[in-house]
Scaffold this active site. Structure first.
Site, PDB file in Angstrom:
ATOM      1  N   ASP A 103       0.831  -1.217   0.000  1.00  0.00           N
ATOM      2  CA  ASP A 103       0.000   0.000   0.000  1.00  0.00           C
ATOM      3  C   ASP A 103       0.867   1.269   0.000  1.00  0.00           C
ATOM      4  OD1 ASP A 103      -1.255  -2.283   1.140  1.00  0.00           O
ATOM      5  OD2 ASP A 103      -2.845  -1.044   1.978  1.00  0.00           O
ATOM      6  N   HIS A 122      -1.111   4.459  -0.420  1.00  0.00           N
ATOM      7  CA  HIS A 122      -2.129   5.322   0.207  1.00  0.00           C
ATOM      8  C   HIS A 122      -1.853   6.826   0.112  1.00  0.00           C
ATOM      9  CE1 HIS A 122      -5.242   2.802   1.777  1.00  0.00           C
ATOM     10  NE2 HIS A 122      -4.382   1.970   2.349  1.00  0.00           N
ATOM     11  N   ASP A 140      -4.182  -0.344  -3.224  1.00  0.00           N
ATOM     12  CA  ASP A 140      -4.318   0.769  -2.276  1.00  0.00           C
ATOM     13  C   ASP A 140      -3.312   1.875  -2.561  1.00  0.00           C
ATOM     14  OD1 ASP A 140      -6.387  -0.656  -1.192  1.00  0.00           O
ATOM     15  OD2 ASP A 140      -5.678  -0.575   0.865  1.00  0.00           O
ATOM     16  N   ASP A 152      -6.367   7.200  -1.389  1.00  0.00           N
ATOM     17  CA  ASP A 152      -7.139   7.365  -0.150  1.00  0.00           C
ATOM     18  C   ASP A 152      -6.229   7.594   1.051  1.00  0.00           C
ATOM     19  OD1 ASP A 152      -9.704   7.304  -1.149  1.00  0.00           O
ATOM     20  OD2 ASP A 152     -10.009   5.161  -0.799  1.00  0.00           O
ATOM     21  N   ARG A 153      -6.796   8.288   2.034  1.00  0.00           N
ATOM     22  CA  ARG A 153      -6.134   8.625   3.302  1.00  0.00           C
ATOM     23  C   ARG A 153      -5.029   9.659   3.128  1.00  0.00           C
ATOM     24  NH1 ARG A 153      -8.012   5.928   7.520  1.00  0.00           N
ATOM     25  NH2 ARG A 153      -9.167   4.012   7.174  1.00  0.00           N
ATOM     26  N   ASN A 173      -8.544  -2.873  -2.146  1.00  0.00           N
ATOM     27  CA  ASN A 173      -9.920  -2.583  -1.735  1.00  0.00           C
ATOM     28  C   ASN A 173     -10.216  -1.084  -1.768  1.00  0.00           C
ATOM     29  OD1 ASN A 173      -8.099  -2.563   0.645  1.00  0.00           O
ATOM     30  ND2 ASN A 173      -9.925  -1.976   1.767  1.00  0.00           N
ATOM     31  N   HIS A 174      -9.165  -0.251  -1.848  1.00  0.00           N
ATOM     32  CA  HIS A 174      -9.402   1.201  -1.933  1.00  0.00           C
ATOM     33  C   HIS A 174      -9.495   1.709  -3.371  1.00  0.00           C
ATOM     34  CE1 HIS A 174      -9.475   2.939   2.157  1.00  0.00           C
ATOM     35  NE2 HIS A 174      -8.924   1.774   2.468  1.00  0.00           N
ATOM     36  N   HIS A 210      -3.891  -8.289  -3.216  1.00  0.00           N
ATOM     37  CA  HIS A 210      -3.893  -7.234  -2.206  1.00  0.00           C
ATOM     38  C   HIS A 210      -4.304  -7.756  -0.833  1.00  0.00           C
ATOM     39  CE1 HIS A 210      -4.113  -3.331  -0.367  1.00  0.00           C
ATOM     40  NE2 HIS A 210      -5.323  -3.640   0.082  1.00  0.00           N
ATOM     41  N   ARG A 256     -12.463  -6.804   9.893  1.00  0.00           N
ATOM     42  CA  ARG A 256     -12.846  -5.611   9.119  1.00  0.00           C
ATOM     43  C   ARG A 256     -14.343  -5.547   8.828  1.00  0.00           C
ATOM     44  NH1 ARG A 256      -8.016  -3.665   6.499  1.00  0.00           N
ATOM     45  NH2 ARG A 256      -6.343  -5.187   6.651  1.00  0.00           N
ATOM     46  N   HIS A 268      -2.268  -4.759   2.429  1.00  0.00           N
ATOM     47  CA  HIS A 268      -3.574  -4.558   3.070  1.00  0.00           C
ATOM     48  C   HIS A 268      -3.529  -4.283   4.569  1.00  0.00           C
ATOM     49  CE1 HIS A 268      -7.919  -4.864   3.119  1.00  0.00           C
ATOM     50  NE2 HIS A 268      -7.991  -6.079   3.622  1.00  0.00           N
TER      51      HIS A 268
END
Length: 488
Positions: free
Chosen positions: A231, A233, A260, A263-264, A292-293, A341, A389, A416
């Protein structure tokens, strides 16, 4: 007498539990959420009927992205004390994080009813209500099967690049190494790529990705190596640091980025356009897998949609959404190493052929192999359990062993999850996690890592690195206000 000693023992347990809660609260303040969870858990073992302990642990789980556990704890707090308002807040935040907006709205309604003068609660209720209505509208218009691509409504040729724009431009519409070097320097200075160039890149990368299979299969020769990153991110400056440490992508220095990307972190556009640029420059030596993002629900909550709208337009976000749907879901190296991922599956018996057959051009379903590839996590004990999750499952070493044996594989590599050292080796060396966003969200103090795999032996070599400074734009700056403010 017996009653009195029982009462004393109970009071002692309560006092000990309170001390444990205070210890947990201190760890929480220091952002050491794992230890906070440990001590809240010990407090709950001594006093399992205390709603506050459940609610506090729920918040710690939220911070570590264990939304399923957070939801369970908030629900338990409300079972213990239905008047505990913070429990409704926590449960609503957990449901928001899981994309369960209607359930969240119900809890926000409860809070507003009990606290009509609470401005924060009212704001959250209104924001959540807007999302629920928008979702209903989107579902209503989604019935049009012949939904046009954004590409069909773009007239890129007629977009003009103004004379005062001095940034990088594609050469004859193509990405070159010179363009990529200019682009990275331009982004590093917090400047914006011209929208015409961004659209050109997105249209080209969509076409390129749409021709790929859901399971990409490559062969490394004996002398070749590939770098696998986890990730990123939206941590653009840490991405540049990876290239500084490990060299720019090239035919002799191939990379695989394992989902990923966005995001964030608040430089997600810079990250994804840089990665897409290298994919266009080196289509056969630069690989990207979906996380998943790379999905609408996550992007709406965790910042990417807000960032694209702030820096460009809503239309461009729609195009990103289309492109993300074409990202492959897994990659197999030398028929021995499988990279995805999230992780393995909710049921035994899934084969590489099943992965090849996945129709990936869509938003992920709530269950099944596509969902599992993006969302599942390993666990130390055998078997499977409910996901921390709230999506997919957790799988044990026996599940990994059976899957590898059935598919004649040796190891799986996944991402992840934040890891303090940037990576983790579990399941007797057969399940490896790599995470490449150091000091995740400016608060986790974790290292980042990447892996080298060589064709000669396919033994993973781990390389760790620390976070580097970035401009003063906080993570989640573009996230939905419910996620920025929801974790009271």
């Amino acid at each position: 007498m017996e009653y009195g000693s029982e009462k004393m023992a109970e009071e002692e347990r309560s006092a000990s539990a309170e001390k444990l809660k205070e210890t947990a609260n201190n760890y929480f303040k220091d952002k050491d959420y794992e230890n906070a969870i440990k001590y809240y858990t010990e407090a709950l073992e001594l006093n399992p009927t205390n709603a506050v302990y459940c609610s506090n642990r729920s918040l710690a789980y939220l911070r570590t992205e264990c939304y399923g556990y957070a939801l369970a704890d908030a629900t338990r707090a409300l079972e213990l004390d239905k008047n505990y308002i913070k429990g409704y807040y926590r449960r609503a935040t957990s449901n928001m994080a899981l994309g369960k907006f209607k359930a969240a709205l119900k809890d926000y309604e409860t809070v507003v009813r009990v606290r009509p003068n609470d401005k924060d609660a009212k704001m959250k209720y209104q924001e959540c209500n807007k999302i629920v209505k928008r979702k209903a509208f989107e579902r209503a218009i989604a019935g049009d099967e012949l939904k046009r691509s954004v590409v069909d409504s773009l007239d890129i040729e007629s977009m003009t690049i103004e004379d005062d724009y001095t940034g990088p431009k594609l050469e004859d519409g193509k990405v070159t190494l010179e363009f990529m070097k200019e682009l990275m320097a331009w982004f590093k200075d917090q400047k914006k790529l011209h929208r015409k160039c961004a659209y050109q890149m997105l249209v080209q990368v969509k076409e390129l990705l749409s021709k790929l299979p859901s399971l990409v299969e490559i062969t490394l020769e004996e002398t070749e190596k590939i770098t696998i990153c986890g990730d990123t991110h939206g941590q653009y400056y840490d991405l540049l640091n990876i290239f500084d440490l490990n060299g720019l992508p090239s035919p002799t220095n191939p990379y695989l980025f394992n989902g990923d990307f966005v995001d964030r972190g608040s430089f997600s556009l810079e990250v994804i356009l840089t990665l897409f640029g290298f994919k266009l420059l080196h289509p056969d030596h630069f690989y990207l897998l979906r996380g998943n993002h790379e999905t609408d629900n996550m992007n709406q909550m965790y910042g990417f949609e807000g960032e694209v709208k702030a820096k460009y337009t809503a239309q461009m976000f729609q195009l990103f959404s289309e492109v993300f749907q074409w990202l492959p879901l897994a990659q197999c190296i030398n028929s021995k190493v499988l990279v995805m991922h999230g992780g393995l599956f909710s049921e035994d018996g899934v084969t590489l052929d099943d992965i090849r057959k996945i129709d990936r051009n869509r938003q992920p379903p709530d269950s099944g192999p596509m969902c599992d590839l993006l969302w599942s996590d390993p666990q130390p004990q055998n078997g499977r359990s409910v996901s921390k999750r709230g999506v997919s499952c957790q799988f044990g070493p026996d599940v990994t062993e059976r899957f590898l044996e059935q598919n004649k594989l040796e190891i799986i590599v996944r991402s992840h999850e934040v890891k303090g050292e940037g990576y983790e080796v579990t399941h007797s060396g057969k399940c490896i996690t790599v995470f490449s966003a150091p000091n995740y969200c400016d608060q986790m103090a974790n290292k980042g890592a990447y892996i080298h795999l060589r064709g000669s032996d396919l033994k993973p070599e781990f390389h760790q690195f620390n976070a580097v400074p970035h401009p003063n734009v906080k993570p989640m700056a573009y996230a939905n206000s419910l996620m920025q403010m929801g974790m009271m």
